[in-house]
Design a protein around this motif. Structure first.
Motif, PDB file in Angstrom:
ATOM      1  N   ASN A  94     -20.953   6.198  42.108  1.00 30.57           N
ATOM      2  CA  ASN A  94     -19.572   5.992  42.797  1.00 30.57           C
ATOM      3  C   ASN A  94     -19.596   5.997  44.115  1.00 30.57           C
ATOM      4  O   ASN A  94     -19.064   5.008  44.763  1.00 30.57           O
ATOM      5  N   VAL A  95     -20.573   6.955  44.717  1.00 31.23           N
ATOM      6  CA  VAL A  95     -20.463   7.051  46.313  1.00 31.23           C
ATOM      7  C   VAL A  95     -21.408   5.979  46.744  1.00 31.23           C
ATOM      8  O   VAL A  95     -21.073   5.520  47.965  1.00 31.23           O
ATOM      9  N   TRP A  96     -22.194   5.435  46.203  1.00 33.58           N
ATOM     10  CA  TRP A  96     -23.225   4.427  46.859  1.00 33.58           C
ATOM     11  C   TRP A  96     -23.070   3.053  46.249  1.00 33.58           C
ATOM     12  O   TRP A  96     -22.910   2.207  46.939  1.00 33.58           O
ATOM     13  N   ARG A  97     -22.849   3.109  45.048  1.00 36.24           N
ATOM     14  CA  ARG A  97     -22.920   1.786  44.503  1.00 36.24           C
ATOM     15  C   ARG A  97     -21.722   1.175  44.234  1.00 36.24           C
ATOM     16  O   ARG A  97     -21.561  -0.196  44.444  1.00 36.24           O
ATOM     17  N   PHE A  98     -20.582   1.777  44.011  1.00 35.60           N
ATOM     18  CA  PHE A  98     -19.484   1.123  43.897  1.00 35.60           C
ATOM     19  C   PHE A  98     -18.743   0.414  45.086  1.00 35.60           C
ATOM     20  O   PHE A  98     -18.562  -0.509  45.091  1.00 35.60           O
ATOM     21  N   PRO A  99     -18.962   1.196  46.276  1.00 38.23           N
ATOM     22  CA  PRO A  99     -18.244   0.606  47.620  1.00 38.23           C
ATOM     23  C   PRO A  99     -18.964  -0.799  47.861  1.00 38.23           C
ATOM     24  O   PRO A  99     -18.716  -1.470  48.285  1.00 38.23           O
ATOM     25  N   TYR A 100     -20.448  -0.888  47.861  1.00 42.82           N
ATOM     26  CA  TYR A 100     -21.049  -2.256  48.139  1.00 42.82           C
ATOM     27  C   TYR A 100     -20.797  -3.053  46.912  1.00 42.82           C
ATOM     28  O   TYR A 100     -20.778  -4.462  47.258  1.00 42.82           O
TER      29      TYR A 100
ATOM     30  N   PHE B  17     -11.809  -6.782  42.505  1.00 45.63           N
ATOM     31  CA  PHE B  17     -12.839  -5.965  41.792  1.00 45.63           C
ATOM     32  C   PHE B  17     -12.518  -4.936  41.173  1.00 45.63           C
ATOM     33  O   PHE B  17     -12.787  -4.532  40.107  1.00 45.63           O
ATOM     34  N   ILE B  18     -11.691  -3.986  42.030  1.00 49.47           N
ATOM     35  CA  ILE B  18     -11.142  -2.843  41.657  1.00 49.47           C
ATOM     36  C   ILE B  18     -10.166  -2.821  40.441  1.00 49.47           C
ATOM     37  O   ILE B  18     -10.170  -2.029  39.545  1.00 49.47           O
ATOM     38  N   ILE B  19      -9.427  -3.720  40.408  1.00 44.44           N
ATOM     39  CA  ILE B  19      -8.392  -4.098  39.381  1.00 44.44           C
ATOM     40  C   ILE B  19      -9.198  -4.319  38.119  1.00 44.44           C
ATOM     41  O   ILE B  19      -8.750  -3.667  37.136  1.00 44.44           O
TER      42      ILE B  19
ATOM     43  N   VAL C  38     -12.822   9.008  42.577  1.00 47.56           N
ATOM     44  CA  VAL C  38     -13.952   9.297  43.394  1.00 47.56           C
ATOM     45  C   VAL C  38     -14.439   7.944  43.972  1.00 47.56           C
ATOM     46  O   VAL C  38     -14.792   7.883  45.325  1.00 47.56           O
ATOM     47  N   ALA C  39     -14.683   6.883  42.964  1.00 46.40           N
ATOM     48  CA  ALA C  39     -15.177   5.893  43.375  1.00 46.40           C
ATOM     49  C   ALA C  39     -13.903   5.011  44.413  1.00 46.40           C
ATOM     50  O   ALA C  39     -14.703   4.561  45.551  1.00 46.40           O
ATOM     51  N   ILE C  40     -12.810   5.207  44.076  1.00 44.43           N
ATOM     52  CA  ILE C  40     -11.949   4.435  45.137  1.00 44.43           C
ATOM     53  C   ILE C  40     -11.996   5.133  46.535  1.00 44.43           C
ATOM     54  O   ILE C  40     -11.829   4.654  47.633  1.00 44.43           O
TER      55      ILE C  40
END
Length: 456
Positions: free
Chosen positions: A26-32, A42-44, A259-261
Motif C-alpha cells: 500500500n505505502v510503497w507499491r501503490f503510489p508508484y 488507475f485508482i478507479i 490506506v493506499a489512497i
C-alpha cells in the motif's frame, strides 16, 4: 465445528487481518503504480478490481481457513478430503515462507532509514540519495543486521500467540499507522502547488485508460490484499464461527484501499510541490521521497526532519504488520504439522527466514556468486513468488472453491451455518459464487499471461 484459541474481539479480527493486507504494497507499491499508470484512472480501476476480484478471493481464503481450523496446508487438505487439491495449501505456505525471507530485507531498509533520519543523514542532492540507497542495498553488513532485527521483533510478537501477540500488537500498531499517515498527509497537502498532486490523484484523464493500466490495477489489487500468501487463510482459522466473513472482507478491503489512497495523498502533493515526476517507479520511496521531503520543507528544516522520520516509522510499521502475518503462516504450519511448541516453531521460522534474508541481501551487490541468469537471488525470490506462485495459488483457490468444494459447504460458511438468512445474503451468495467461478479465475489468468508478454 471445534474451535481453537483465536482472536478475542471483532476489532482484533479486523485490525489484525487488515494489518496483514496493509503493508509495503500500500505505502510503497501503490503510489508508484498509480504514478506510472495515470493517477485517478488507475485508482478507479483499482477500486473496481478490489470489489470484483479482491473481496471474493479474500472470502474464499476465509472459507478455507475457518472451515479447516488449522494451518493453511492442513486446511486445504481437510476441505479437499486429502485429494491433490491439498497441494494448493502447501504451495500457499511455501509462498508465504519465501516471501518472509526477502520481504524482511525491505523492511530492514526502512529501519536503516529511520536511523538515518534520526541522525540527520537524509539531507542532500538527488544524486546523494541515489548513492545512499545504492550503497545501503549493496552493503554486506548493515542490511543483514536490520533484517535480523526486524525478524527478531516479529518473533517476539508471534511467540506470544494470537491474542497476546498478534492481536495486541495490531491494536497498537494499526491506529498508530493511521495517525502517522494522517499527520504526513496534512503536512504534504499544505505545501505550495500541492493541489496539482491532489488533482492528479482524483481528476481522471480517460485518455490514459489502456489495457496495460487495467491489468496493472488488477495485479495491484491482488498484491495489496495479501491474497494467496497463506496469510488470510491462516488468520481465518482463528475466526469465531460468528465472524461474518463477507462483512469482514469488505471492511478489510476498505481499510486497505483507504490506506493506499492516503499514501498517494501523502506522496504526490509533496512530489508535485517540488517538481518531481510522479512516475519515478519503485525508487519513489527510498530515493525520491527523501529528496522530496528535504526540498519541500527546506524553509523549515525541523519540520522536514520530523516528517522524514515519521514517514519511515510509518513505513516500518506497515512492513511489520505484514511480516507478522507472513511469519504466522509458517509458524502455524511447523507448530501443527510437527507437533512443536509455539516458541520452537516461531524460532525455526525466524532462523530459517533470516538465513534466506541474509543471502537475498548479499545478492544485491555484496557478491556476484548469488546472481543467476542476470538476476540477483533477491530478484529471483520476488519474481518466483510474486509473478508465479501468487497468481497460480489464487487461480487454483478460486477453481477449488467454485468448482470442487460442495456448494452446500461454501454456503454454510458464507451464511454462518444459516444464521445469516436474509434474502439479501441469498442473492449475495449467488453473486459471490458467480464471481469466484468465472470472473476471478479469468482475471487472474489475464494477469498471469500479461506479465509474461503472452497477452497484450
Amino acid at each position: 465445528m471445534t474451535e481453537r484459541t483465536g482472536f478475542g474481539s471483532k476489532l482484533g479480527v479486523i485490525l489484525a487481518t487488515a494489518g496483514s493486507a496493509v503493508g509495503l504494497g500500500n505505502v510503497w507499491r501503490f503510489p508508484y503504480m498509480a504514478g506510472e499508470n495515470g493517477g485517478a484512472v488507475f485508482i478507479i480501476i483499482y477500486l473496481a478490481c478490489v470489489l470484483l476480484l479482491g473481496i471474493p478471493c479474500m472470502i474464499s481464503e476465509f472459507i478455507v481457513g475457518r472451515h479447516g481450523q488449522s494451518n493453511t496446508a492442513r486446511a486445504y487438505s481437510k476441505l479437499s478430503g486429502g485429494s491433490p487439491w491439498k497441494l494448493v495449501g502447501y504451495m500457499g505456505v511455501l509462498t508465504g515462507f519465501l516471501i518472509t525471507g526477502y520481504y524482511a530485507v525491505v523492511t530492514g531498509w526502512c529501519l536503516q532509514y529511520i536511523w538515518a533520519s534520526f541522525i540527520g543523514q537524509l539531507q542532500g542532492t538527488p544524486d546523494y540519495f541515489k548513492t545512499y540507497f545504492a550503497e545501503l542495498s549493496s552493503d554486506p553488513v548493515r542490511p543483514v543486521l536490520w533484517t535480523f532485527v526486524m525478524l527478531g521483533i516479529a518473533y517476539l510478537i508471534i511467540e506470544h500467540g494470537v491474542r497476546d501477540g498478534i492481536e495486541k500488537a495490531s491494536k497498537m500498531m494499526m491506529p498508530t499507522l493511521f495517525i502517522l499517515l494522517l499527520i504526513i498527509v496534512v503536512a504534504s497537502c499544505m505545501l505550495p502547488n500541492a493541489g496539482k498532486g491532489i488533482e492528479f490523484l482524483f481528476k481522471p484523464d480517460m485518455s490514459k485508460m489502456t489495457g496495460d493500466v487495467f491489468l496493472s490495477a488488477l495485479g495491484q489489487s491482488f498484491y495489496s490484499l495479501s491474497i494467496a500468501m497463506g496469510c488470510l487463510c491462516t488468520y481465518a482459522s482463528y475466526f469465531s464461527r460468528y465472524t461474518n466473513l463477507t462483512t469482514s472482507a469488505t471492511q478489510i478491503a476498505i481499510i486497505d484501499s483507504v490506506v493506499a489512497i492516503l499514501a498517494g495523498l501523502m506522496i504526490f502533493p509533496a512530489a508535485f510541490s517540488v517538481g518531481v515526476n510522479p512516475d519515478s517507479g519503485p525508487s519513489l520511496i527510498f530515493i525520491t521521497l527523501p529528496n522530496v521531503f528535504s526540498q519541500a520543507f527546506g524553509a523549515i528544516p525541523i519540520v522536514g526532519y520530523f516528517v522524514s522520520l515519521l514517514f519511515f516509522v510509518l513505513l516500518s510499521l506497515a512492513g511489520l504488520t505484514s511480516l507478522m502475518s507472513l511469519h504466522e503462516v509458517s509458524t502455524a504450519f511447523f507448530q501443527e504439522e510437527f507437533t512443536l511448541s509455539r516458541k520452537k516453531a516461531a524460532l525455526i521460522v525466524t532462523i530459517s527466514t533470516a538465513i534466506i534474508g541474509a543471502f537475498c541481501s548479499l545478492s544485491l551487490g555484496a557478491t556476484d556468486i548469488l546472481v543467476f541468469g542476470g538476476k540477483a537471488l533477491f530478484d529471483w525470490f520476488d519474481f518466483i513468488t510474486g509473478q508465479i506462485f501468487l497468481p497460480v495459488v489464487g487461480f487454483l483457490t478460486c477453481i477449488f472453491i467454485g468448482w470442487f468444494v460442495p456448494h452446500k459447504v461454501v454456503r454454510e460458511e458464507f451464511t454462518n451455518w444459516g444464521t445469516l438468512r436474509s434474502e439479501w445474503y441469498a442473492r449475495l451468495f449467488h453473486i459471490y459464487l458467480f464471481l469466484v467461478k468465472y470472473i476471478c479465475p479469468m482475471a487472474i489468468l489475464f494477469i498471469f499471461l500479461h506479465q509474461f508478454g503472452l497477452l497484450k
